[in-house]
Motif scaffolding. Structure first.
Motif, PDB file in Angstrom:
ATOM      1  N   LYS A   1      40.836  64.997  55.629  1.00 12.43           N
ATOM      2  CA  LYS A   1      41.973  65.089  54.708  1.00 12.43           C
ATOM      3  C   LYS A   1      41.920  66.408  53.932  1.00 12.43           C
ATOM      4  CE  LYS A   1      44.417  62.175  51.343  1.00 12.43           C
ATOM      5  NZ  LYS A   1      44.377  60.879  50.615  1.00 12.43           N
ATOM      6  N   LEU A   2      40.705  66.837  53.559  1.00 13.72           N
ATOM      7  CA  LEU A   2      40.537  68.099  52.847  1.00 13.72           C
ATOM      8  C   LEU A   2      40.908  69.282  53.742  1.00 13.72           C
ATOM      9  CD1 LEU A   2      39.632  69.710  50.383  1.00 13.72           C
ATOM     10  CD2 LEU A   2      37.263  69.483  51.179  1.00 13.72           C
ATOM     11  N   VAL A   3      40.537  69.224  55.006  1.00 11.33           N
ATOM     12  CA  VAL A   3      40.903  70.280  55.955  1.00 11.33           C
ATOM     13  C   VAL A   3      42.427  70.422  56.008  1.00 11.33           C
ATOM     14  CG1 VAL A   3      40.955  70.900  58.405  1.00 11.33           C
ATOM     15  CG2 VAL A   3      38.814  70.158  57.360  1.00 11.33           C
ATOM     16  N   ASN A   4      43.115  69.306  56.094  1.00 11.13           N
ATOM     17  CA  ASN A   4      44.582  69.341  56.131  1.00 11.13           C
ATOM     18  C   ASN A   4      45.173  69.902  54.839  1.00 11.13           C
ATOM     19  OD1 ASN A   4      44.767  68.299  58.750  1.00 11.13           O
ATOM     20  ND2 ASN A   4      44.758  66.177  58.026  1.00 11.13           N
ATOM     21  N   LEU A   5      44.579  69.536  53.704  1.00  9.64           N
ATOM     22  CA  LEU A   5      45.041  70.061  52.418  1.00  9.64           C
ATOM     23  C   LEU A   5      44.895  71.581  52.378  1.00  9.64           C
ATOM     24  CD1 LEU A   5      45.920  69.934  49.443  1.00  9.64           C
ATOM     25  CD2 LEU A   5      43.541  69.407  48.855  1.00  9.64           C
ATOM     26  N   LEU A   6      43.765  72.089  52.850  1.00 11.26           N
ATOM     27  CA  LEU A   6      43.523  73.527  52.811  1.00 11.26           C
ATOM     28  C   LEU A   6      44.487  74.277  53.722  1.00 11.26           C
ATOM     29  CD1 LEU A   6      39.617  73.544  52.751  1.00 11.26           C
ATOM     30  CD2 LEU A   6      41.203  73.857  50.839  1.00 11.26           C
ATOM     31  N   ARG A   7      44.831  73.677  54.833  1.00  9.95           N
ATOM     32  CA  ARG A   7      45.823  74.309  55.716  1.00  9.95           C
ATOM     33  C   ARG A   7      47.193  74.346  55.038  1.00  9.95           C
ATOM     34  NH1 ARG A   7      43.523  71.234  61.124  1.00  9.95           N
ATOM     35  NH2 ARG A   7      41.844  72.733  61.546  1.00  9.95           N
ATOM     36  N   ASN A   8      47.481  73.315  54.271  1.00  8.25           N
ATOM     37  CA  ASN A   8      48.723  73.285  53.509  1.00  8.25           C
ATOM     38  C   ASN A   8      48.719  74.369  52.431  1.00  8.25           C
ATOM     39  OD1 ASN A   8      51.205  72.500  52.525  1.00  8.25           O
ATOM     40  ND2 ASN A   8      50.533  70.523  51.736  1.00  8.25           N
ATOM     41  N   LEU A   9      47.581  74.523  51.744  1.00  6.57           N
ATOM     42  CA  LEU A   9      47.468  75.557  50.713  1.00  6.57           C
ATOM     43  C   LEU A   9      47.588  76.951  51.317  1.00  6.57           C
ATOM     44  CD1 LEU A   9      44.599  74.117  48.480  1.00  6.57           C
ATOM     45  CD2 LEU A   9      47.058  74.049  48.053  1.00  6.57           C
ATOM     46  N   ASP A  10      47.085  77.114  52.529  1.00 13.28           N
ATOM     47  CA  ASP A  10      47.237  78.388  53.239  1.00 13.28           C
ATOM     48  C   ASP A  10      48.715  78.685  53.484  1.00 13.28           C
ATOM     49  OD1 ASP A  10      46.846  80.689  54.823  1.00 13.28           O
ATOM     50  OD2 ASP A  10      46.650  79.483  56.641  1.00 13.28           O
ATOM     51  N   SER A  11      49.453  77.687  53.938  1.00 16.34           N
ATOM     52  CA  SER A  11      50.875  77.896  54.214  1.00 16.34           C
ATOM     53  C   SER A  11      51.652  78.222  52.935  1.00 16.34           C
ATOM     54  CB  SER A  11      51.478  76.656  54.889  1.00 16.34           C
ATOM     55  OG  SER A  11      51.540  75.562  53.989  1.00 16.34           O
ATOM     56  N   LEU A  12      51.137  77.728  51.791  1.00 15.66           N
ATOM     57  CA  LEU A  12      51.767  78.004  50.500  1.00 15.66           C
ATOM     58  C   LEU A  12      51.262  79.301  49.879  1.00 15.66           C
ATOM     59  CD1 LEU A  12      51.583  74.399  48.972  1.00 15.66           C
ATOM     60  CD2 LEU A  12      53.634  75.547  49.852  1.00 15.66           C
ATOM     61  N   LYS A  13      50.276  79.925  50.548  1.00 17.38           N
ATOM     62  CA  LYS A  13      49.652  81.163  50.059  1.00 17.38           C
ATOM     63  C   LYS A  13      49.050  80.991  48.663  1.00 17.38           C
ATOM     64  CE  LYS A  13      50.380  83.754  53.669  1.00 17.38           C
ATOM     65  NZ  LYS A  13      50.704  82.668  54.601  1.00 17.38           N
ATOM     66  N   LYS A  14      48.459  79.816  48.432  1.00 15.23           N
ATOM     67  CA  LYS A  14      47.790  79.559  47.165  1.00 15.23           C
ATOM     68  C   LYS A  14      46.414  80.209  47.157  1.00 15.23           C
ATOM     69  CE  LYS A  14      50.711  76.972  44.884  1.00 15.23           C
ATOM     70  NZ  LYS A  14      51.220  77.367  43.558  1.00 15.23           N
ATOM     71  N   LYS A  15      45.992  80.691  46.011  1.00 17.11           N
ATOM     72  CA  LYS A  15      44.653  81.232  45.874  1.00 17.11           C
ATOM     73  C   LYS A  15      43.631  80.093  46.040  1.00 17.11           C
ATOM     74  CE  LYS A  15      45.007  85.677  44.699  1.00 17.11           C
ATOM     75  NZ  LYS A  15      44.257  86.788  45.309  1.00 17.11           N
ATOM     76  N   VAL A  16      42.649  80.310  46.920  1.00 14.82           N
ATOM     77  CA  VAL A  16      41.617  79.309  47.150  1.00 14.82           C
ATOM     78  C   VAL A  16      40.262  80.013  47.214  1.00 14.82           C
ATOM     79  CG1 VAL A  16      40.720  77.511  48.675  1.00 14.82           C
ATOM     80  CG2 VAL A  16      43.198  77.826  48.443  1.00 14.82           C
ATOM     81  N   LEU A  17      39.313  79.526  46.422  1.00 13.05           N
ATOM     82  CA  LEU A  17      37.946  80.042  46.427  1.00 13.05           C
ATOM     83  C   LEU A  17      37.017  78.916  46.866  1.00 13.05           C
ATOM     84  CD1 LEU A  17      35.802  82.207  45.684  1.00 13.05           C
ATOM     85  CD2 LEU A  17      35.832  81.264  43.357  1.00 13.05           C
ATOM     86  N   GLY A  18      36.300  79.109  47.972  1.00 18.64           N
ATOM     87  CA  GLY A  18      35.377  78.099  48.481  1.00 18.64           C
ATOM     88  C   GLY A  18      33.940  78.500  48.231  1.00 18.64           C
ATOM     89  N   ILE A  19      33.133  77.573  47.696  1.00 21.68           N
ATOM     90  CA  ILE A  19      31.738  77.842  47.371  1.00 21.68           C
ATOM     91  C   ILE A  19      30.834  76.910  48.178  1.00 21.68           C
ATOM     92  CG2 ILE A  19      30.002  77.897  45.549  1.00 21.68           C
ATOM     93  CD1 ILE A  19      32.200  80.013  45.240  1.00 21.68           C
ATOM     94  N   CYS A  20      29.889  77.467  48.938  1.00 19.17           N
ATOM     95  CA  CYS A  20      28.909  76.735  49.747  1.00 19.17           C
ATOM     96  C   CYS A  20      29.619  75.810  50.736  1.00 19.17           C
ATOM     97  CB  CYS A  20      27.918  75.994  48.857  1.00 19.17           C
ATOM     98  SG  CYS A  20      26.430  75.481  49.751  1.00 19.17           S
ATOM     99  N   PHE A  21      29.572  74.492  50.551  1.00 23.71           N
ATOM    100  CA  PHE A  21      30.341  73.582  51.398  1.00 23.71           C
ATOM    101  C   PHE A  21      31.812  73.992  51.390  1.00 23.71           C
ATOM    102  CE2 PHE A  21      33.265  70.007  51.472  1.00 23.71           C
ATOM    103  CZ  PHE A  21      32.901  69.309  52.619  1.00 23.71           C
ATOM    104  N   GLY A  22      32.316  74.412  50.226  1.00 27.08           N
ATOM    105  CA  GLY A  22      33.705  74.850  50.131  1.00 27.08           C
ATOM    106  C   GLY A  22      33.986  76.052  51.002  1.00 27.08           C
ATOM    107  N   HIS A  23      33.039  76.969  51.092  1.00 25.42           N
ATOM    108  CA  HIS A  23      33.113  78.139  51.971  1.00 25.42           C
ATOM    109  C   HIS A  23      33.187  77.688  53.433  1.00 25.42           C
ATOM    110  CE1 HIS A  23      31.347  81.890  53.811  1.00 25.42           C
ATOM    111  NE2 HIS A  23      30.517  81.051  54.407  1.00 25.42           N
ATOM    112  N   GLN A  24      32.348  76.712  53.776  1.00 23.91           N
ATOM    113  CA  GLN A  24      32.291  76.222  55.155  1.00 23.91           C
ATOM    114  C   GLN A  24      33.553  75.453  55.542  1.00 23.91           C
ATOM    115  OE1 GLN A  24      28.701  73.892  55.047  1.00 23.91           O
ATOM    116  NE2 GLN A  24      27.454  75.653  54.418  1.00 23.91           N
ATOM    117  N   ILE A  25      34.008  74.564  54.678  1.00 20.50           N
ATOM    118  CA  ILE A  25      35.184  73.752  55.010  1.00 20.50           C
ATOM    119  C   ILE A  25      36.431  74.619  55.054  1.00 20.50           C
ATOM    120  CG2 ILE A  25      35.889  73.036  52.675  1.00 20.50           C
ATOM    121  CD1 ILE A  25      35.590  70.667  55.676  1.00 20.50           C
ATOM    122  N   LEU A  26      36.468  75.678  54.244  1.00 22.69           N
ATOM    123  CA  LEU A  26      37.578  76.615  54.292  1.00 22.69           C
ATOM    124  C   LEU A  26      37.572  77.366  55.622  1.00 22.69           C
ATOM    125  CD1 LEU A  26      39.979  77.862  52.823  1.00 22.69           C
ATOM    126  CD2 LEU A  26      38.396  79.463  51.716  1.00 22.69           C
ATOM    127  N   GLY A  27      36.375  77.769  56.059  1.00 23.13           N
ATOM    128  CA  GLY A  27      36.261  78.414  57.365  1.00 23.13           C
ATOM    129  C   GLY A  27      36.707  77.505  58.490  1.00 23.13           C
TER     130      GLY A  27
END
Length: 277
Positions: free
Chosen positions: A112-138
């Motif tokens: 569900k988080l992966v899908n949310l991040l893809r949605n945020l990408d389409s909205l061009k929202k600023k997203v900063l991923g840290i550790c696990f956040g870095h990995q799940i964003l990748g």
């Protein structure tokens, strides 16, 4: 979801002190116009120690990244608490935290988080991923995540910023090599072509990446201090993720190492998240 900017405590704060500091930072009661709004996507459970001393990992992040007049919310995504789609537009940026979970797993909340991040990408929202956040964003951007072949990386690591990142960070006047606290056994193994690697170390080939001007991942922990890392080593030992001998080695090695470049990392993260780069 809660809204809070707590004080950076050396000791436990009372609820009244926390509320007073929250109101001061948010500018409540002084007629100031409220500034930008950000959300922390919390991917880990808070230990009792971190809750008591720091107000949870949310508090740690907000003290690192928050500025007066802003509004910060937290969504406990690991507990399946996600922002609604119609709420996404009201945020200027999102921060994804670390986690004990694997970014390459297919748990319901992770997918569900992966899908949310893809949605945020389409909205061009600023997203900063840290550790696990870095990995799940990748992963959300089409990369491959897995166990690091070199095993755990726990302690202080020197990150070499790439020459291509010079233009990106030149206005910040920070060094091209920065020390950061690390605590991970997974890493980004492959990233899609449009993602630019902007930081490497002698242990991890993708320490930092940037996607467009709206998404950035950092494998290390710019928000951590020595106390939090030593506490995490104890937690990893209790959970049998590491053994006694390794834990003792880590403690001794870290206490002899240099301090992380927290202020430089804070400056880099804040300026990226708030569109100043």
């Amino acid at each position: 979801m809660v809204n809070l900017i707590p004080k950076s405590p050396e000791n436990e704060l009372t609820n009244d002190q926390l509320l007073e500091e929250t109101n001061r930072v948010l500018g409540k009661g002084n007629g100031k116009k409220q500034g930008k709004r950000f959300a922390v996507l919390l991917c880990a459970d808070d230990s009792e120690y971190v809750k008591k001393k720091y107000g949870g990992y949310f508090g740690v992040f907000v003290r690192t990244l928050g500025e007066e007049g802003e509004s910060w919310d937290v969504y406990r995504v690991a507990e399946n608490e996600f922002p609604k789609e119609e709420e996404l537009g009201m945020y200027d940026g999102f921060v994804i935290t670390g986690s004990c979970s694997d970014a390459h797993s297919n748990d319901v909340w992770i997918c569900k988080l992966v899908n949310l991040l893809r949605n945020l990408d389409s909205l061009k929202k600023k997203v900063l991923g840290i550790c696990f956040g870095h990995q799940i964003l990748g992963r959300a951007l089409g990369g491959k995540i897995g166990r690091a072949s070199s095993g755990w990386d726990i302690g202080l690591r020197t990150i070499n910023l790439s020459s291509s990142s010079n233009k990106f960070i030149s206005t910040l006047k920070i060094p091209s090599t920065l020390n950061i606290i690390e605590c991970h056994q997974d890493e980004v193994l492959e990233l899609p072509p449009k993602v630019e690697v902007i930081g490497r170390s002698n242990k991890t080939s993708v320490e930092m990446f940037r996607y467009g001007d709206h998404m950035m991942g950092i494998q290390g922990h710019p928000e951590y201090n020595t106390d939090i890392l030593l506490h995490l080593i104890d937690r990893l030992l209790q959970k049998n993720f590491i053994v006694d001998a390794y834990a003792n080695e880590l403690r001794a090695k870290f206490m002899e190492s240099r301090d992380p470049d927290k202020e430089a990392w804070r400056k880099l993260c804040v300026n990226f998240l708030k569109g100043r780069l």
